[in-house]
Motif scaffolding. Structure first.
Motif, PDB file in Angstrom:
ATOM      1  N   ILE A 152       0.870  -1.166   0.000  1.00 41.59           N
ATOM      2  CA  ILE A 152       0.000   0.000   0.000  1.00 41.59           C
ATOM      3  C   ILE A 152       0.912   1.222   0.000  1.00 41.59           C
ATOM      4  CG2 ILE A 152      -1.965  -1.136   1.099  1.00 41.59           C
ATOM      5  CD1 ILE A 152      -1.103  -0.061   3.759  1.00 41.59           C
ATOM      6  N   VAL A 153       0.416   2.336  -0.531  1.00 42.37           N
ATOM      7  CA  VAL A 153       1.270   3.519  -0.638  1.00 42.37           C
ATOM      8  C   VAL A 153       0.597   4.723   0.011  1.00 42.37           C
ATOM      9  CG1 VAL A 153       2.377   2.664  -2.738  1.00 42.37           C
ATOM     10  CG2 VAL A 153       0.403   4.186  -2.925  1.00 42.37           C
ATOM     11  N   ASP A 154       1.422   5.580   0.591  1.00 40.87           N
ATOM     12  CA  ASP A 154       0.941   6.783   1.264  1.00 40.87           C
ATOM     13  C   ASP A 154       1.657   7.987   0.671  1.00 40.87           C
ATOM     14  OD1 ASP A 154       0.031   8.734   2.939  1.00 40.87           O
ATOM     15  OD2 ASP A 154       0.888   7.894   4.780  1.00 40.87           O
ATOM     16  N   ALA A 155       0.892   8.827  -0.039  1.00 44.01           N
ATOM     17  CA  ALA A 155       1.479   9.997  -0.689  1.00 44.01           C
ATOM     18  C   ALA A 155       1.593  11.193   0.243  1.00 44.01           C
ATOM     19  CB  ALA A 155       0.648  10.378  -1.914  1.00 44.01           C
ATOM     20  N   ASN A 156       0.940  11.145   1.397  1.00 39.65           N
ATOM     21  CA  ASN A 156       0.994  12.259   2.354  1.00 39.65           C
ATOM     22  C   ASN A 156       0.725  13.605   1.682  1.00 39.65           C
ATOM     23  OD1 ASN A 156       3.308  10.399   4.156  1.00 39.65           O
ATOM     24  ND2 ASN A 156       1.534  11.300   5.172  1.00 39.65           N
ATOM     25  N   GLU A 157      -0.342  13.657   0.863  1.00 35.81           N
ATOM     26  CA  GLU A 157      -0.833  14.894   0.251  1.00 35.81           C
ATOM     27  C   GLU A 157       0.063  15.432  -0.860  1.00 35.81           C
ATOM     28  OE1 GLU A 157      -3.120  17.444   3.458  1.00 35.81           O
ATOM     29  OE2 GLU A 157      -1.109  17.009   4.225  1.00 35.81           O
ATOM     30  N   SER A 158       0.967  14.628  -1.404  1.00 35.61           N
ATOM     31  CA  SER A 158       1.997  15.148  -2.309  1.00 35.61           C
ATOM     32  C   SER A 158       1.686  15.014  -3.798  1.00 35.61           C
ATOM     33  CB  SER A 158       3.332  14.447  -2.029  1.00 35.61           C
ATOM     34  OG  SER A 158       3.270  13.067  -2.387  1.00 35.61           O
ATOM     35  N   TRP A 159       0.507  14.494  -4.157  1.00 36.91           N
ATOM     36  CA  TRP A 159       0.232  14.228  -5.567  1.00 36.91           C
ATOM     37  C   TRP A 159      -0.607  15.310  -6.244  1.00 36.91           C
ATOM     38  CZ3 TRP A 159      -1.088   8.320  -6.376  1.00 36.91           C
ATOM     39  CH2 TRP A 159       0.062   7.562  -6.097  1.00 36.91           C
ATOM     40  N   GLY A 160      -0.488  16.529  -5.795  1.00 42.74           N
ATOM     41  CA  GLY A 160      -1.276  17.603  -6.384  1.00 42.74           C
ATOM     42  C   GLY A 160      -1.003  17.813  -7.855  1.00 42.74           C
ATOM     43  N   ALA A 161       0.210  17.511  -8.319  1.00 49.16           N
ATOM     44  CA  ALA A 161       0.582  17.697  -9.723  1.00 49.16           C
ATOM     45  C   ALA A 161       0.643  16.372 -10.481  1.00 49.16           C
ATOM     46  CB  ALA A 161       1.932  18.411  -9.804  1.00 49.16           C
ATOM     47  N   VAL A 162       0.135  15.325  -9.880  1.00 53.70           N
ATOM     48  CA  VAL A 162       0.198  13.983 -10.472  1.00 53.70           C
ATOM     49  C   VAL A 162      -1.144  13.608 -11.099  1.00 53.70           C
ATOM     50  CG1 VAL A 162       0.488  11.524  -9.926  1.00 53.70           C
ATOM     51  CG2 VAL A 162       1.993  13.222  -8.868  1.00 53.70           C
ATOM     52  N   ASP A 163      -1.101  12.926 -12.250  1.00 48.99           N
ATOM     53  CA  ASP A 163      -2.308  12.350 -12.847  1.00 48.99           C
ATOM     54  C   ASP A 163      -2.641  11.100 -12.018  1.00 48.99           C
ATOM     55  OD1 ASP A 163      -4.157  10.860 -14.342  1.00 48.99           O
ATOM     56  OD2 ASP A 163      -3.322  11.515 -16.255  1.00 48.99           O
ATOM     57  N   ILE A 164      -3.553  11.245 -11.096  1.00 51.30           N
ATOM     58  CA  ILE A 164      -3.801  10.185 -10.116  1.00 51.30           C
ATOM     59  C   ILE A 164      -4.319   8.912 -10.777  1.00 51.30           C
ATOM     60  CG2 ILE A 164      -5.201   9.544  -8.120  1.00 51.30           C
ATOM     61  CD1 ILE A 164      -5.007  12.449  -7.202  1.00 51.30           C
ATOM     62  N   ALA A 165      -5.216   9.039 -11.736  1.00 48.22           N
ATOM     63  CA  ALA A 165      -5.758   7.847 -12.398  1.00 48.22           C
ATOM     64  C   ALA A 165      -4.655   7.069 -13.113  1.00 48.22           C
ATOM     65  CB  ALA A 165      -6.857   8.241 -13.373  1.00 48.22           C
TER      66      ALA A 165
END
Length: 327
Positions: A179-192
């Motif tokens: 499992i992965v935890d981004a800790n709110e850091s994917w604001g600029a990432v294409d999440i899908a």
């Protein structure tokens, strides 16, 4: 019967390193609350929610400001008053858990009985946290964790070359669930797209990809992996606004403000048909004891706080073969 309440801050060193998207820690300051009725003593521990601006010293001050008001009441009344006297957070958590502990000792009942469980708690498989680092460092940490019997790994990510990190961990622990935890850091990432790629690497769940407060953006994202709220979910009142955006919530007693609210949050999430994860901050086994009870009906368990420290309290939980059990 009047109470006597005291609190101190203790500094505990981290075992090696603990790094997430927000930075690294070499030690953690823990708030410890002691509540006595003159004969029996209850203990509670809290870790400041630093991303909310808490510090151990601020939490200590919160406790000290309410001592006089709480000491005049019975343990059960003090716990009830506490829920509105302090906001959710580590100070209320340490106090709430100490009051629960004292009440159990006063009644001669185990805490699991006091919270309404029908059977004693069972050992639980827990995730082991792999700190954010270079792919090579995370591969080495994953290999070590696997050798120590952990088959569920939680990876700390930061939105930069995360696929390389996950691939490295997969190489280091080929049979582990991840499992992965981004800790709110994917604001600029294409999440899908990121979720699709991570799914092919065997990732089973994503925790808190976006900053709290930006949750609405998840309504327009079709993720092949379940997404859990952590920083976006503190208390039961948060659940209604998260339904349809997240598939699960991560319950931490420090966020919720104690065992009382954590139990209410679990009920709210399960009633909303959301999955439940029970996690923790860096902590000793003292803080894990009440969380362990909440985790008995959780879908995911991440209560490895004590093994991330250089030492634990005497008589703490046993961590063996990827499971935690009462000593």
């Amino acid at each position: 019967m009047t109470l006597r309440i005291s609190a101190v801050v203790e500094r505990w060193p981290v075992n090696g390193h603990f790094t997430i998207a927000r930075g690294a820690k070499k030690f953690v300051d823990l708030l410890v609350v002691v509540v006595s009725d003159g004969t029996r003593i209850g203990y509670g521990e809290g870790t400041a929610i630093y991303y909310s601006g808490e510090t151990a010293e601020k939490c200590l001050g919160q406790v000290e400001r309410v001592i006089d008001e709480l000491e005049a009441h019975s343990v059960s009344m003090a716990r009830e008053i506490l829920q509105s006297l302090l906001p959710s957070g580590a100070a209320r958590n340490a106090l709430d858990c100490a009051l629960w502990d004292l009440e159990a000792k006063q009644t001669g009942r185990a805490l699991w009985e006091l919270v309404g469980m029908r059977l004693p708690p069972l050992p639980l498989e827990t995730a082991f946290t792999i700190s954010l680092g270079t792919p090579d460092a995370m591969l080495a940490d994953a290999r070590s964790a696997a050798k120590n019997g952990y088959s569920l790994l939680k990876l700390k990510l930061n939105g930069d070359a995360d696929r390389d990190r996950v691939a490295a961990v997969r190489a280091g622990a080929r049979d582990a669930r991840i499992i992965v935890d981004a800790n709110e850091s994917w604001g600029a990432v294409d999440i899908a797209a990121e979720a699709e790629a991570l799914k092919h690497l065997g990732v089973a769940m994503i925790e808190q990809p976006l900053p709290a407060g930006q949750d609405a953006a998840l309504a327009n994202i079709s993720s092949p992996l379940p997404i859990f709220a952590d920083e976006s979910c503190h208390a039961a009142q948060d659940v209604p606004r998260l339904v349809g955006l997240y598939q699960g919530v991560n319950i931490k007693l420090d966020k919720a403000g104690g065992l009382t609210e954590a139990l209410a949050l679990r009920q709210a999430a399960q009633s909303a048909k959301m999955q439940v994860m029970v996690g923790c901050m860096l902590s000793t086994s003292l803080a894990i004891q009440p969380a362990f009870l909440v985790a008995q009906s959780a879908d995911w368990v991440d209560l490895d706080g004590p093994v991330l420290l250089a030492n634990d309290r005497p008589g703490g939980f046993s961590f063996a073969n990827g499971c935690l059990s009462p000593a």
